[in-house]
Design a protein around this motif. Structure first.
Motif, PDB file in Angstrom:
ATOM      1  N   GLU A 274      32.328 139.120 -24.877  1.00  0.00           N
ATOM      2  CA  GLU A 274      31.880 138.244 -26.070  1.00  0.00           C
ATOM      3  C   GLU A 274      32.693 138.279 -27.436  1.00  0.00           C
ATOM      4  O   GLU A 274      33.243 137.277 -27.719  1.00  0.00           O
ATOM      5  CB  GLU A 274      30.530 138.410 -26.378  1.00  0.00           C
ATOM      6  N   PHE A 275      33.193 139.638 -27.655  1.00  0.00           N
ATOM      7  CA  PHE A 275      34.077 139.786 -28.456  1.00  0.00           C
ATOM      8  C   PHE A 275      35.499 138.947 -28.282  1.00  0.00           C
ATOM      9  O   PHE A 275      36.181 138.426 -29.203  1.00  0.00           O
ATOM     10  CB  PHE A 275      34.185 141.342 -29.118  1.00  0.00           C
TER      11      PHE A 275
ATOM     12  N   GLN B 120      36.152 136.538 -26.579  1.00  0.00           N
ATOM     13  CA  GLN B 120      35.827 134.971 -26.762  1.00  0.00           C
ATOM     14  C   GLN B 120      35.931 134.393 -28.167  1.00  0.00           C
ATOM     15  O   GLN B 120      36.278 133.454 -28.390  1.00  0.00           O
ATOM     16  CB  GLN B 120      34.673 134.799 -26.164  1.00  0.00           C
ATOM     17  N   GLN B 121      35.709 135.491 -29.174  1.00  0.00           N
ATOM     18  CA  GLN B 121      35.932 135.201 -30.556  1.00  0.00           C
ATOM     19  C   GLN B 121      37.044 135.582 -31.118  1.00  0.00           C
ATOM     20  O   GLN B 121      37.181 135.368 -32.452  1.00  0.00           O
ATOM     21  CB  GLN B 121      34.647 135.768 -31.049  1.00  0.00           C
TER      22      GLN B 121
ATOM     23  N   LYS C 170      31.273 144.912 -38.488  1.00  0.00           N
ATOM     24  CA  LYS C 170      30.250 143.739 -38.832  1.00  0.00           C
ATOM     25  C   LYS C 170      29.413 143.920 -39.937  1.00  0.00           C
ATOM     26  O   LYS C 170      29.302 143.291 -40.895  1.00  0.00           O
ATOM     27  CB  LYS C 170      29.904 143.119 -37.892  1.00  0.00           C
TER      28      LYS C 170
ATOM     29  N   ALA D 143      41.918 140.660 -32.839  1.00  0.00           N
ATOM     30  CA  ALA D 143      41.022 139.821 -33.822  1.00  0.00           C
ATOM     31  C   ALA D 143      41.696 139.931 -35.091  1.00  0.00           C
ATOM     32  O   ALA D 143      41.855 141.088 -35.824  1.00  0.00           O
ATOM     33  CB  ALA D 143      39.619 140.587 -33.852  1.00  0.00           C
TER      34      ALA D 143
ATOM     35  N   THR E  80      41.474 131.639 -32.175  1.00  0.00           N
ATOM     36  CA  THR E  80      41.070 132.155 -31.109  1.00  0.00           C
ATOM     37  C   THR E  80      41.014 131.516 -29.770  1.00  0.00           C
ATOM     38  O   THR E  80      41.591 130.330 -29.905  1.00  0.00           O
ATOM     39  CB  THR E  80      39.335 132.376 -31.372  1.00  0.00           C
TER      40      THR E  80
END
Length: 599
Positions: free
Chosen positions: A286-287, A289-290, A444, A487, A493
């Protein structure tokens, strides 16, 4: 009587040719030493008296042995076969001229590639695909007529002065001295190799056809050398014949940065490319994908040391031993120290790979590694990171490195079947996913991702049911193709399928986070990973101390070792018959391998 007279004449002529051959060999020893002295200006010059003494002893001993060996193996038998003395001398002159010309060419090859002539290198020089290079090398054959003339003149003079020369007594003393120097060369090297005395061992490959004697087995057998201590020292200091490194080539300068970015790098030893998928590591997937995910990414070596060299130095793995030996830190670490970054360094293996303590972080106090078999503890490393992050100063930029491991942890279980090993590995991935997610969640929660570049990658992949010996020269995709997830606020992205390497990380960080003014060639061999508009690598290099593995965008691999052996593999790591090696690629690799060698 005719047969007796004819036999006596044959023996006298043969004796004359043998006597002349001794003087001709001596003349060519002088030639060889004179040409070979050029290597003194091409090598990493030793800084100790003993190292310099060894050079002078070895150049005299080695080239006298090679020249006299050529006489014994070629000219001496020909003195019995070729009856006509003029023909014999003519053949000898031609052979000697070719040999000295090749030696001259070899000095230039060594100057450019830090290699000696071999069949592969020779093919590179005469490769019709690179006409400009071929023309360059033709220049070094222009002295050949002058060498031929000098050989002819000495040949004729020595023949007619043979009786006078035979009365010279000093030549025997010179021969004994040169033989003694040759023996001394090998004895000195055997001692230096056993005790890792680098000012001598680094000269192992100075000269062509040089194979110095080693005596480790003999010394171990007689209790004069501790094998275990030797291997530990070798792991810490690198291979003793590694060359001096010139890194960076020039002092680096930077533009001023008002708001310094933070940097978090997480590496996982044993993280395969196919591990980052929803079924195995949902949080990391998931990370990714961002963030920006580089799906055609390769490490720089098949062990932790060589992978870290690519990731933190931007150099290929061939420089690992040189970095260890010279205790060189990375330009990235130096820059962050200069800018007073807070450092948070954590390792599940207590920084076991020698590159950390001996080179990369040798100026930084790390926890002591009390045992080479220390337990691998990813959870403790992650928790220690969280404690540090909570206690850090929020007003000061920081760099954090989290070194985790799933490969060695799995291999230490010694599971007997493939199914059991795969099951255990998958379980460890699940735990690792949770631990990495805890780190990202902490970032975060403190709104730290906005000004922090996060890089998550593998040191090397993992191959099931393989022993350490089998993995030593194993470069299958599951071993060297690893995830690369970045990131960073200035990156779009998505998925990038361009061919990338660990070496591409350093130029990206130096440009986009620290605004270096120098060209990439001053401090790295990679390209800017963050520059999504530039054309990327046509090939990447994975290596160890023996093999260079060239990988093209379609996954084809070209292997060449330090002895010139060549192999080709397709993208599934199946050996392919290939009679024509990619000489242009090999030339690029040789040039890259020598680009940071100090000369």
């Amino acid at each position: 009587m005719f047969w007796i007279k004819n036999g006596r004449q044959y023996r006298e002529q043969t004796s004359q040719k043998i006597s002349w051959g001794h003087w001709f060999a001596f003349f060519n020893i002088i030639w060889a030493v004179a040409i070979g002295s050029r290597y003194a200006f091409l090598i990493d010059w030793p800084h100790t008296f003993l190292g310099r003494l060894y050079f002078f002893i070895s150049i005299l001993g080695h080239f006298s042995f090679i020249a006299f060996g050529l006489y014994l193996l070629v000219l001496f038998p020909l003195s019995f076969i070729i009856k006509n003395e003029r023909t014999f001398r003519g053949v000898s002159v031609i052979i000697a001229t070719i040999a000295t010309t090749l030696l001259l060419v070899d000095t230039e090859v060594f100057s450019r590639f830090n290699l000696h002539l071999s069949s592969v290198v020779w093919n590179l020089l005469v490769n019709p695909e690179n006409g400009e290079l071929s023309r360059d090398w033709q220049i070094f054959f222009t002295p050949m007529p002058l060498m031929l003339l000098a050989q002819m003149l000495f040949s004729r003079w020595a023949w007619y002065k043979l009786r006078s020369l035979e009365r010279q007594k000093w030549i025997r003393g010179v021969g004994i001295m040169l033989t003694g120097l040759f023996i001394t060369t090998h004895l000195m090297y055997a001692w230096a190799d056993a005790y890792l005395y680098r000012p001598i061992t680094m000269q192992k490959s100075n000269f062509p056809l040089s194979y110095p004697m080693t005596a480790r087995t003999f010394l171990e057998k007689h209790g004069l050398l501790d094998k275990q201590q030797y291997e530990i020292k070798l792991d810490q200091e690198g291979r003793p014949d590694s060359p001096m490194i010139n890194y960076p080539k020039h002092a680096l300068s930077y533009n001023n940065v008002a708001n310094k970015a933070n940097l978090l790098i997480i590496t996982v030893s044993g993280l395969r490319q196919d591990a980052v998928q929803k079924e195995k590591m949902p949080a990391l997937t998931e990370f990714a994908q961002q963030a920006t995910q580089f799906t055609n990414h390769y490490t720089t070596g098949n062990n932790s040391n060589s992978a870290i060299v690519g990731l933190f130095y931007g150099l290929n793995a061939n420089y690992t031993d040189s970095l260890l030996n010279n205790k060189k830190t990375s330009v990235l670490i130096e820059k962050m120290q200069q800018d007073n970054y807070q450092f948070g360094l954590f390792s599940a293996t207590n920084f076991k790979p020698s590159i950390f303590r001996q080179a990369l972080f040798h100026q930084i106090k790390l926890p002591k590694n009390t045992s080479n078999k220390r337990k691998i503890d990813n959870l403790s490393a992650m928790k220690n990171w969280q404690v540090w992050f909570e206690q850090r100063s929020v007003d000061q930029a920081w760099f954090s490195y989290l070194n985790l491991d799933v490969g060695e942890l799995t291999r230490q279980q010694h599971l007997p079947t493939l199914e059991q090993e795969q099951q255990f590995y998958t379980q460890q991935l699940s735990q690792l996913d949770q631990q990495i997610n805890s780190v990202l969640t902490t970032l975060k929660a403190h709104n730290a991702l906005e000004n922090t570049a996060v890089i998550i990658t593998g040191e090397q992949g993992y191959s099931f049911q393989k022993t350490d010996d089998e993995l030593l020269n194993y470069f299958a995709p599951e071993e060297i193709q690893v995830p690369m997830i970045v990131a960073w606020k200035e990156l779009n992205t998505g998925v990038e399928d361009k061919l990338t390497s660990h070496m591409d990380v350093i130029p990206a960080l130096m440009h986009d986070l620290f605004y270096v003014k120098n060209t990439d060639a001053d401090y790295t061999q990679g390209h800017n990973l963050f520059n999504q508009t530039q054309s990327f690598n046509e090939w990447v290099l994975v290596a160890n101390y023996r093999w260079d593995v060239i990988i093209t965008p379609d996954g084809t691999q070209y292997h060449i070792d330090n002895k010139g052996n060549y192999q080709k593999y397709n993208r599934t790591y199946q050996k392919v018959v290939s009679r024509r090696p990619p000489l242009g690629l090999f030339l690029d690799v040789y040039q890259q391998n020598s680009s940071f060698v100090e000369k």
